[in-house]
Write an enzyme that holds these catalytic residues in place. Structure first.
Site, short mmCIF file in Angstrom:
data_model
loop_
_atom_site.label_atom_id
_atom_site.label_comp_id
_atom_site.label_asym_id
_atom_site.label_seq_id
_atom_site.Cartn_x
_atom_site.Cartn_y
_atom_site.Cartn_z
N GLY A 246 0.77 -1.24 0.00
CA GLY A 246 0.00 0.00 0.00
C GLY A 246 0.79 1.28 0.00
N GLY A 282 4.13 -3.53 -3.58
CA GLY A 282 4.19 -3.71 -5.04
C GLY A 282 4.61 -2.41 -5.69
N ARG A 319 -4.66 3.21 -16.25
CA ARG A 319 -4.78 3.92 -14.97
C ARG A 319 -5.44 5.30 -15.10
NH1 ARG A 319 -1.51 5.22 -11.65
NH2 ARG A 319 -2.62 4.38 -9.86
N TYR A 323 -8.84 5.19 -12.95
CA TYR A 323 -8.76 5.81 -11.62
C TYR A 323 -8.54 7.32 -11.69
CZ TYR A 323 -7.10 0.96 -10.91
OH TYR A 323 -6.93 -0.39 -10.94
N CYS A 349 -11.47 4.19 -29.90
CA CYS A 349 -12.70 4.92 -30.20
C CYS A 349 -13.58 5.12 -28.98
CB CYS A 349 -13.45 4.19 -31.29
SG CYS A 349 -12.42 4.06 -32.74
N GLU A 350 -13.07 5.78 -27.98
CA GLU A 350 -13.85 6.14 -26.80
C GLU A 350 -13.30 7.45 -26.27
OE1 GLU A 350 -14.34 3.49 -23.58
OE2 GLU A 350 -14.24 1.70 -24.84
N1 LLP Z 1 -1.27 -7.05 -0.88
C1 LLP Z 1 -2.56 -7.17 -1.23
C2 LLP Z 1 -3.42 -8.13 -0.55
C3 LLP Z 1 -3.08 -6.35 -2.27
O1 LLP Z 1 -4.36 -6.45 -2.62
C4 LLP Z 1 -2.23 -5.42 -2.92
C5 LLP Z 1 -2.72 -4.56 -4.00
C6 LLP Z 1 -0.88 -5.35 -2.51
C7 LLP Z 1 -0.44 -6.17 -1.48
C8 LLP Z 1 0.11 -4.41 -3.13
O2 LLP Z 1 -0.23 -3.10 -2.91
P1 LLP Z 1 0.76 -1.91 -3.35
O3 LLP Z 1 1.97 -1.98 -2.47
O4 LLP Z 1 1.11 -2.12 -4.76
O5 LLP Z 1 -0.06 -0.70 -3.13
N2 LLP Z 1 -4.46 -1.34 -10.12
C9 LLP Z 1 -4.44 -0.36 -9.07
C10 LLP Z 1 -3.83 -0.89 -7.78
C11 LLP Z 1 -4.51 -2.13 -7.24
C12 LLP Z 1 -3.89 -2.66 -5.97
C13 LLP Z 1 -4.49 -3.98 -5.60
N3 LLP Z 1 -3.93 -4.60 -4.44
C14 LLP Z 1 -3.71 0.89 -9.56
O6 LLP Z 1 -3.31 0.93 -10.72
O7 LLP Z 1 -3.57 1.85 -8.82
#
Ligand code: LLP
Length: 422
Positions: A246, A282, A319, A323, A349-350
């Site tokens: 997160g 991540g 993204r 979002y 085309c959007e």
């Molecule tokens: N652990 C769990 C259980 C998760 O659901 C996630 C992300 C992470 C770890 C990793 O989170 P991070 O450190 O990357 O924030 N597609 C979206 C983000 C979706 C995140 C989903 N879960 C975007 O482009 O912002």
């Protein structure tokens, strides 16, 4: 104006480099749209995260969903990263990238029987359970196949992460985790602890992604710790707390992620508590390590707007559309200092197909190259073939080498995958 230094690259227009490689040259060789990653920066971020949480007994599991490229997973595996996966596919990737099964965590609310069995057969380190029915399913499968597996309970601590609603997972009105509000969490933990085929690994929490403030982390971690202490006081074994991912990155000013204060928070909350800690970052590991290079096809002057029409679209980077996410975009070609406001849009085309709206840009011309920043996380992994567009290619710069890690598929490749009965 071009943003300040990041990605170890000089970002003056016309001088965009990653690890000494000219982005314009790379784009000419590999064509666009093209994802370019900085492998050295990925390792720098990873070790900075590890360092920040190293005062306690910690393990960092890279969240594969952020970027599941085999090359990047292998690079991280070489420096001892574990993995957090959310599907059988990601699990297979992590195993193929030589991440030890014991260092893999499987998260997600809807793991299927096949996926659970796969995880059990690999004997992965931890399966995070998110509901009563899932617990029953795991228990049933483990007994039926005479397997034993380590499971943690993901709890929902009802904390608002202050992030975009679509990537917030911490509140009770989301599908994630088992609420602490109604006693079920303890009941489930008891079931796990007493089941002959399950080993209680501990608790997990993840309240959302792109958190730019530490306060929600603190609230969530304190709630988790209180519950863990309560379980221990009642005689349960709670070896590990999985603190999720997160940690947000700076999409606007492109500052390197700095985990120091986060690490201090972790120490303050968990020191001398006797829990092993797990982390699942991540975005903060790979987010600022990737750029999407795209070429301008046309510049179109509308009635009251200028459109820079580029060859990357929402199928390559969703993204901004999904979002309303902001990504810095710079022109890699030299231009006079005059600027103007423009929408940077793709060919799909959007009207929702845009990379940026109302952006101040130099007066770019057709065939110029633009670099879209901070797309190393949730960029390429979210690509699709909408409009029968092959996905962007991906290259990884590491030390002095450039590796093509995902060649562009041809349109024939896309069509041939289908079966046509007529
Ligand atoms: N652990 C769990 C259980 C998760 O659901 C996630 C992300 C992470 C770890 C990793 O989170 P991070 O450190 O990357 O924030 N597609 C979206 C983000 C979706 C995140 C989903 N879960 C975007 O482009 O912002």
């Amino acid at each position: 104006m071009a943003p300040s230094n990041t990605h170890n690259s000089d970002q003056k227009p016309g001088h965009g480099f990653i690890q000494g490689h000219s982005l314009i040259e790379l784009a000419k060789i590999h064509k666009t749209p093209l994802y370019v990653y900085d492998g050295n920066q990925i390792l720098t971020n990873f070790s900075a995260f590890e360092q920040a949480v190293s005062l306690l007994d910690s393990k960092v599991h890279f969240a594969v969903k952020a970027n599941s490229s085999m090359a990047i997973l292998s690079l991280l595996s070489k420096v001892g990263a574990g993995a957090d996966v959310v599907s059988g596919g990601e699990l297979e990737r992590a195993i193929k990238a030589n991440i030890p099964a014991q260092d893999i965590i499987f998260s997600g609310v809807g793991k299927t029987e096949d996926e659970l069995l796969l995880a059990m057969r690999y004997n992965i380190g931890q399966i995070n359970i998110e509901s009563g029915p899932e617990l029953d399913k795991i228990a049933e499968l483990a007994s039926m196949h005479n397997l034993t597996c380590s499971v943690a309970l993901r709890v929902n601590v009802d904390v608002d992460p202050g992030s975009h609603e679509k990537i917030s997972t911490g509140q009770n009105n989301t599908k994630f985790g088992v609420s602490l509000a109604d006693g079920k969490a303890e009941e489930y933990y008891q079931k796990i602890a007493s089941h002959p085929h399950l080993r209680a690994a501990g608790l997990a929490v993840h309240i959302g992604s792109q958190l730019t403030n530490l306060a929600p982390f603190e609230k969530a971690y304190i709630a988790l710790l209180e519950f863990a202490d309560h379980l221990r006081a009642n005689g349960y074994d709670v070896p590990c707390l999985d603190l999720g991912g997160g940690f947000g990155i700076d999409y606007e000013n492109l500052k390197q992620p700095d985990f120091t204060e986060y690490g201090m928070l972790i120490n303050r909350i968990f020191q001398n508590k006797g829990y092993r800690l797990g982390f699942e970052p991540g975005r903060s590991i790979v987010g600022n390590c990737g750029m999407l290079i795209t070429q301008v096809i046309y510049v179109k002057q509308g009635i009251d707007k200028r459109f820079i029409i580029v060859d990357a679209a929402m199928n390559d980077l969703i993204r901004p559309t999904l979002y309303e996410a902001f990504h810095q975009i710079v022109c890699l070609n030299e231009h006079e200092s005059e600027t103007g406001i423009a929408d940077i849009v793709g060919p799909i085309c959007e009207t929702g197909d845009y990379l940026a709206r109302g952006r101040e840009m130099p007066l770019v011309l057709a065939e110029d190259f633009l670099a879209v920043y901070s797309v190393g996380a949730y960029g390429a992994v979210m690509m699709s073939n909408y409009n029968t567009r092959p996905e962007a290619a991906e290259i990884l710069c590491y030390n002095e080498n450039v590796h093509l890690i995902r060649p562009r598929r041809t349109i024939t490749d896309l069509i041939e995958m289908e079966k046509n009965p007529f």
